[in-house]
Write a protein that holds these residues in place. Structure first.
Motif, PDB file in Angstrom:
ATOM      1  N   TYR A  44       0.829  -1.113  -0.005  1.00  0.00           N
ATOM      2  CA  TYR A  44      -0.221  -0.032   0.411  1.00  0.00           C
ATOM      3  C   TYR A  44       0.802   1.392  -0.105  1.00  0.00           C
ATOM      4  N   THR A  45       1.911   1.418   0.630  1.00  0.00           N
ATOM      5  CA  THR A  45       2.870   2.422   0.739  1.00  0.00           C
ATOM      6  C   THR A  45       3.385   2.746  -0.598  1.00  0.00           C
ATOM      7  N   VAL A  46       4.067   1.631  -1.044  1.00  0.00           N
ATOM      8  CA  VAL A  46       4.532   1.840  -2.572  1.00  0.00           C
ATOM      9  C   VAL A  46       3.597   2.339  -3.664  1.00  0.00           C
ATOM     10  N   ASN A  47       2.355   1.737  -3.582  1.00  0.00           N
ATOM     11  CA  ASN A  47       1.392   2.031  -4.546  1.00  0.00           C
ATOM     12  C   ASN A  47       0.951   3.337  -4.233  1.00  0.00           C
ATOM     13  N   ASP A  48       0.784   4.047  -3.036  1.00  0.00           N
ATOM     14  CA  ASP A  48       0.289   5.337  -2.977  1.00  0.00           C
ATOM     15  C   ASP A  48       1.508   6.119  -3.208  1.00  0.00           C
ATOM     16  N   LEU A  49       2.760   5.976  -3.053  1.00  0.00           N
ATOM     17  CA  LEU A  49       3.795   6.886  -3.366  1.00  0.00           C
ATOM     18  C   LEU A  49       4.015   6.793  -4.993  1.00  0.00           C
ATOM     19  N   MET A  50       4.023   5.713  -5.575  1.00  0.00           N
ATOM     20  CA  MET A  50       4.127   5.444  -7.238  1.00  0.00           C
ATOM     21  C   MET A  50       3.003   6.495  -7.734  1.00  0.00           C
ATOM     22  N   ARG A  51       1.692   6.189  -7.170  1.00  0.00           N
ATOM     23  CA  ARG A  51       0.526   6.863  -7.854  1.00  0.00           C
ATOM     24  C   ARG A  51       0.477   8.204  -7.762  1.00  0.00           C
ATOM     25  N   THR A  66      -1.598   4.956 -14.611  1.00  0.00           N
ATOM     26  CA  THR A  66      -1.142   5.258 -13.366  1.00  0.00           C
ATOM     27  C   THR A  66      -1.344   3.967 -12.511  1.00  0.00           C
ATOM     28  N   GLU A  67      -2.706   3.454 -12.676  1.00  0.00           N
ATOM     29  CA  GLU A  67      -3.009   2.439 -11.508  1.00  0.00           C
ATOM     30  C   GLU A  67      -2.107   1.311 -11.956  1.00  0.00           C
ATOM     31  N   TYR A  68      -2.083   0.913 -13.263  1.00  0.00           N
ATOM     32  CA  TYR A  68      -1.239  -0.188 -13.639  1.00  0.00           C
ATOM     33  C   TYR A  68       0.186  -0.275 -13.126  1.00  0.00           C
ATOM     34  N   VAL A  69       0.919   0.958 -13.423  1.00  0.00           N
ATOM     35  CA  VAL A  69       2.379   0.855 -13.131  1.00  0.00           C
ATOM     36  C   VAL A  69       2.267   1.026 -11.711  1.00  0.00           C
ATOM     37  N   SER A  70       1.463   1.713 -10.853  1.00  0.00           N
ATOM     38  CA  SER A  70       1.886   1.703  -9.600  1.00  0.00           C
ATOM     39  C   SER A  70       1.461   0.460  -8.674  1.00  0.00           C
ATOM     40  N   GLY A  71       0.386  -0.068  -9.365  1.00  0.00           N
ATOM     41  CA  GLY A  71       0.429  -1.474  -8.651  1.00  0.00           C
ATOM     42  C   GLY A  71       1.336  -2.423  -9.063  1.00  0.00           C
ATOM     43  N   GLY A  72       1.926  -2.303 -10.241  1.00  0.00           N
ATOM     44  CA  GLY A  72       3.030  -3.298 -10.608  1.00  0.00           C
ATOM     45  C   GLY A  72       4.217  -3.035  -9.873  1.00  0.00           C
ATOM     46  N   CYS A  73       4.589  -1.759  -9.638  1.00  0.00           N
ATOM     47  CA  CYS A  73       5.666  -1.545  -8.662  1.00  0.00           C
ATOM     48  C   CYS A  73       5.370  -2.097  -7.338  1.00  0.00           C
ATOM     49  N   ALA A  74       4.316  -1.640  -6.810  1.00  0.00           N
ATOM     50  CA  ALA A  74       3.948  -2.220  -5.325  1.00  0.00           C
ATOM     51  C   ALA A  74       4.026  -3.848  -5.433  1.00  0.00           C
ATOM     52  N   GLY A  75       3.692  -4.488  -6.296  1.00  0.00           N
ATOM     53  CA  GLY A  75       3.725  -5.830  -6.073  1.00  0.00           C
ATOM     54  C   GLY A  75       5.266  -6.353  -6.243  1.00  0.00           C
ATOM     55  N   ALA A  76       5.937  -5.765  -7.233  1.00  0.00           N
ATOM     56  CA  ALA A  76       7.340  -6.037  -7.330  1.00  0.00           C
ATOM     57  C   ALA A  76       8.040  -5.770  -6.073  1.00  0.00           C
ATOM     58  N   CYS A  77       7.952  -4.662  -5.549  1.00  0.00           N
ATOM     59  CA  CYS A  77       8.751  -4.533  -4.128  1.00  0.00           C
ATOM     60  C   CYS A  77       8.194  -5.386  -2.926  1.00  0.00           C
TER      61      CYS A  77
END
Length: 94
Positions: A44-51, A66-77
């Motif tokens: 949730y933190t990475v998703n929010d920061l990326m978004r 934005t939603e796809y990229v932030s969700g993908g980055c959050a999942g990867a982290c």
């Protein structure tokens, strides 16, 4: 031929409750809860920061991207941080 210990999931639940009580149904749950906390925090933190970062740069015109990229980055982290713990847990269970 192997015989099954329980005929259905409900049969298993009923037997566990009958022999171990309500406490038996929740035994061993604490380690799972301890593992889920950091996992969700990271995601949730990475998703929010990326978004927020992407929105600042690209504006509102690419909301779906934005939603796809932030969700993908959050999942990867989340995967990078929690996977070693998960692999350790699985190996201990073998």
């Amino acid at each position: 031929s192997t015989s099954r210990m329980y005929s259905t999931s409900f049969d298993c639940l009923k037997a566990a409750f009958q022999y171990e009580g309500l406490q038996g149904l929740y035994r061993g749950m604490l380690p799972s809860l301890i593992a889920v906390g950091p996992e969700k925090f990271i995601k949730y933190t990475v998703n929010d920061l990326m978004r927020n970062s992407i929105r600042r740069e690209a504006g509102q015109s690419y909301e779906w991207l934005t939603e796809y990229v932030s969700g993908g980055c959050a999942g990867a982290c989340q995967l990078l941080v929690t996977n070693p713990l998960e692999i350790t847990k699985i190996r201990l269970q073998m």
